[in-house]
Design a protein around this motif. Structure first.
Motif, PDB file in Angstrom:
ATOM      1  N   UNK A 356       0.877  -1.211  -0.028  1.00 50.78           N
ATOM      2  CA  UNK A 356       0.085  -0.088   0.010  1.00 50.78           C
ATOM      3  C   UNK A 356       0.761   1.252   0.051  1.00 50.78           C
ATOM      4  N   UNK A 357       0.359   2.161  -0.639  1.00 49.96           N
ATOM      5  CA  UNK A 357       1.105   3.604  -0.823  1.00 49.96           C
ATOM      6  C   UNK A 357      -0.091   4.484  -0.329  1.00 49.96           C
ATOM      7  N   UNK A 379       3.726  -0.791   3.677  1.00 45.73           N
ATOM      8  CA  UNK A 379       3.170   0.325   3.272  1.00 45.73           C
ATOM      9  C   UNK A 379       4.116   1.411   3.585  1.00 45.73           C
ATOM     10  N   UNK A 380       3.989   2.287   2.524  1.00 43.89           N
ATOM     11  CA  UNK A 380       4.661   3.580   2.220  1.00 43.89           C
ATOM     12  C   UNK A 380       3.783   4.681   2.277  1.00 43.89           C
ATOM     13  N   UNK A 381       4.094   5.632   3.354  1.00 42.52           N
ATOM     14  CA  UNK A 381       3.249   6.900   3.297  1.00 42.52           C
ATOM     15  C   UNK A 381       4.028   8.152   3.252  1.00 42.52           C
ATOM     16  N   UNK A 382       3.447   9.061   2.483  1.00 47.33           N
ATOM     17  CA  UNK A 382       4.229  10.394   2.200  1.00 47.33           C
ATOM     18  C   UNK A 382       3.414  11.441   2.574  1.00 47.33           C
ATOM     19  N   UNK A 383       3.768  12.487   3.547  1.00 50.48           N
ATOM     20  CA  UNK A 383       3.349  13.565   3.883  1.00 50.48           C
ATOM     21  C   UNK A 383       4.270  14.816   4.289  1.00 50.48           C
ATOM     22  N   UNK A 384       3.557  15.870   3.792  1.00 49.97           N
ATOM     23  CA  UNK A 384       4.452  17.168   3.821  1.00 49.97           C
ATOM     24  C   UNK A 384       4.815  17.633   5.120  1.00 49.97           C
ATOM     25  N   UNK A 385       4.067  17.688   6.155  1.00 54.58           N
ATOM     26  CA  UNK A 385       4.162  18.166   7.507  1.00 54.58           C
ATOM     27  C   UNK A 385       5.012  17.293   8.290  1.00 54.58           C
ATOM     28  N   UNK A 420      11.392   2.638  -4.307  1.00 51.38           N
ATOM     29  CA  UNK A 420      11.794   1.976  -3.255  1.00 51.38           C
ATOM     30  C   UNK A 420      10.821   0.835  -2.745  1.00 51.38           C
ATOM     31  N   UNK A 421       9.619   0.833  -3.073  1.00 50.52           N
ATOM     32  CA  UNK A 421       8.928  -0.585  -2.878  1.00 50.52           C
ATOM     33  C   UNK A 421       9.479  -1.654  -3.541  1.00 50.52           C
ATOM     34  N   UNK A 422      10.092  -1.589  -4.535  1.00 49.49           N
ATOM     35  CA  UNK A 422      10.356  -2.888  -5.424  1.00 49.49           C
ATOM     36  C   UNK A 422       9.603  -3.287  -6.541  1.00 49.49           C
ATOM     37  N   UNK A 423       8.189  -3.520  -5.943  1.00 52.87           N
ATOM     38  CA  UNK A 423       7.198  -3.716  -6.742  1.00 52.87           C
ATOM     39  C   UNK A 423       6.236  -3.050  -6.717  1.00 52.87           C
ATOM     40  N   UNK A 446      -0.265   7.028 -11.931  1.00 51.55           N
ATOM     41  CA  UNK A 446      -0.828   6.083 -12.691  1.00 51.55           C
ATOM     42  C   UNK A 446       0.455   5.302 -13.400  1.00 51.55           C
ATOM     43  N   UNK A 447       1.622   5.801 -13.480  1.00 54.43           N
ATOM     44  CA  UNK A 447       2.921   5.215 -14.030  1.00 54.43           C
ATOM     45  C   UNK A 447       3.201   4.058 -12.999  1.00 54.43           C
ATOM     46  N   UNK A 448       3.122   4.156 -11.752  1.00 56.56           N
ATOM     47  CA  UNK A 448       3.292   3.053 -10.996  1.00 56.56           C
ATOM     48  C   UNK A 448       2.328   1.921 -11.196  1.00 56.56           C
ATOM     49  N   UNK A 449       1.271   1.903 -11.792  1.00 58.79           N
ATOM     50  CA  UNK A 449       0.338   0.934 -12.132  1.00 58.79           C
ATOM     51  C   UNK A 449      -0.350   0.217 -10.985  1.00 58.79           C
ATOM     52  N   UNK A 450      -0.585   0.701 -10.016  1.00 59.67           N
ATOM     53  CA  UNK A 450      -1.380   0.185  -8.991  1.00 59.67           C
ATOM     54  C   UNK A 450      -2.452  -0.405  -9.357  1.00 59.67           C
TER      55      UNK A 450
END
Length: 501
Positions: A356-357, A379-385, A420-423, A446-450
């Motif tokens: 999951x991203x 699970x990889x999460x990105x947050x600006x704060x 970084x997730x590999x798949x 979309x380029x990651x194709x989940x």
């Protein structure tokens, strides 16, 4: 507008004297900043308008009553089908705006405002307070359909219309949250009339030049004092921020006043960089605790700790509703627009081991249940704060296979996270700010194709733009639901589920 005919107002009497409108307060994650405009000199120009359909932003599209093909005027505080006398508030080569100050022919959906101070010339943040609650949801349904068609384009509108939940109308119903639905179904006239009030757990005020707290005028820098906070939960009303002398001695002109009523513990009040208890005493407590019932997902009660000034969904029912909807959509065996409850274990039986991203992950409202349910996954999460990421680390302590990253969500950061997730991730959940994720981020995603994308949007125009890009990149719309998380305002939340073709 609504299938029910609310009580008609006793008379279409002219409203009180005009005053500048105010800021919406804490209308959600994406706040509205006041914009100064030149003060109008002399009496406002008035015009009789025939009011048409709602427009995004809390206006209706109107034209002069004596000229059906005349210049479009975007009028506030009116309803479709009404004839109103309106005072012009803005008039330039691009746009005309006005406030309805006298209702000549009222709509059956007009009711006595639950917040008169948010009427014409009053404070902002309650621009639909004169509209019966079922009709507010019809208003928002029309706006959502219009944005999807006009901004998203024909392909987006057709994709929505083809959904089972769109029904024969081809549009998505905007649903009430639990407390509003219960009040409307109670059979008690007073409860039904006040439905949608007393629901906000966060309120923002500004201290005016006279030392009194209030809100800004619509598109104005002027602070107007308030005498009540009808949208706030009782715990905030009881603090007495507006009238108590114990607070006035702490106020200074221009000061920001933030009241926070968490689900666990007593409220806090933030005065610029100071934190006070509900009794106006200084405190070192800068964190609040929130509880979310996730029993429908088989997780029991979830606990969150976050900074008092950190973002949290402001409607008291919003966290539990969003957690259930979003997590089910992300990890369920079938995408669903269904409500809370049900057999969570059965619905999410295939969640273990998923990749999951999550983008714009905040303090971990969705991250925590997602991480608990993908046991053995990633699970990889990105947050600006950075503050929100720190809160999320605390909330996810002890859960493995979770990587929290601090930084802006950009096309580059999304691509790097995917590498970084590999798949490729199985599913991506994103809850962007009001302006949406944007073409570049959506393109990188979309380029990651989940296999599945769950997009949470608080602005229908941004939703339409982002959906259009996804539909152009080998995704199809699988489900959509809309939630009336901000009653008595034009705001609402939408959840879209997409699957890769």
């Amino acid at each position: 507008m609504s299938p029910q005919r609310p009580q008609r107002p006793s008379s279409p009497a002219r409203r009180g004297p005009s005053r500048p409108r105010g800021r919406a307060g804490n209308a959600g994650r994406r706040r509205h900043e006041a914009v100064d405009e030149p003060a109008q000199r002399g009496p406002a120009e008035e015009i009789i308008l025939a009011v048409g359909a709602p427009a995004h932003g809390g206006h209706c599209v109107a034209r002069p009553a004596d000229d059906p093909t005349g210049r479009v005027v975007f009028v506030r505080h009116a309803l479709p089908g009404e004839t109103v006398r309106a005072a012009m508030t803005e008039k330039n080569a691009k746009i005309w705006r006005a406030d309805a100050v006298e209702i000549l022919t009222p709509s059956p959906d007009r009711v006595d405002s639950v917040w008169p101070q948010a009427g014409p010339g009053g404070v902002g943040g309650g621009e639909l307070a004169h509209v019966a609650l079922p009709a507010q949801r019809t208003w928002k349904r029309w706006v959502l359909a219009d944005c999807l068609r006009r901004i998203g384009g024909p392909a987006t509108a057709q994709a929505v219309a083809a959904l089972e939940e769109a029904g024969s109308s081809g549009s998505i119903v905007v649903e009430p949250l639990a407390s509003e639905a219960a009040a409307e179904a109670s059979g008690q006239a007073r409860e039904a009339r006040l439905a949608g009030t007393g629901t906000r757990t966060r309120v923002s005020l500004t201290v005016g030049p006279d030392g009194r707290p209030g809100m800004h005028g619509f598109r104005s820098g002027t602070v107007q004092p308030l005498d009540r906070l009808p949208l706030a939960v009782a715990a905030i009303e009881e603090i007495g921020l507006l009238e108590s002398s114990r607070w006035r001695k702490h106020y200074r002109p221009g000061m920001r006043v933030e009241a926070v009523a968490p689900s666990i513990g007593e409220p806090l009040v933030l005065l610029d960089d100071r934190v006070l208890t509900s009794q106006a005493h200084a405190t070192g407590r800068r964190r609040v605790e929130e509880a979310v019932d996730a029993s429908g997902l088989g997780l029991g009660e979830l606990r969150y700790s976050l900074h008092a000034e950190g973002f949290w969904q402001i409607h008291r029912d919003a966290p539990v509703t969003l957690v259930d909807r979003v997590v089910r959509a992300a990890l369920g065996q079938e995408p669903s627009a269904a409500g809370t409850g049900g057999d969570g274990a059965k619905a999410l039986g295939g969640a273990r081991g998923k990749r999951v991203m999550e983008l714009y992950s905040g303090a971990g409202l969705f991250t925590l249940p997602l991480a608990m349910l993908i046991d053995g996954g990633e699970l990889c999460a990105i947050e600006g704060s950075s503050q929100a990421v720190g809160d999320a680390r605390r909330n996810l302590h002890g859960l493995g296979s979770v990587r929290l990253s601090t930084g802006r969500v950009t096309a580059r950061s999304v691509t790097q996270a995917g590498q970084a997730m590999g798949k490729a991730p199985d599913v991506v959940v994103l809850d962007p700010p009001r302006q949406g994720a944007g073409r570049e981020v959506i393109g990188a995603l979309a380029g990651l194709a989940p296999e599945r994308i769950v997009l949470v949007a608080c602005d229908p125009a941004a939703l339409a733009r982002d959906l259009a890009v996804l539909l152009d990149n080998r995704y199809e719309l699988a489900a959509m639901s809309a939630l009336d998380m901000f009653p008595h305002t034009h705001h609402f939340e939408t959840i879209a589920v997409l699957e890769r073709r």
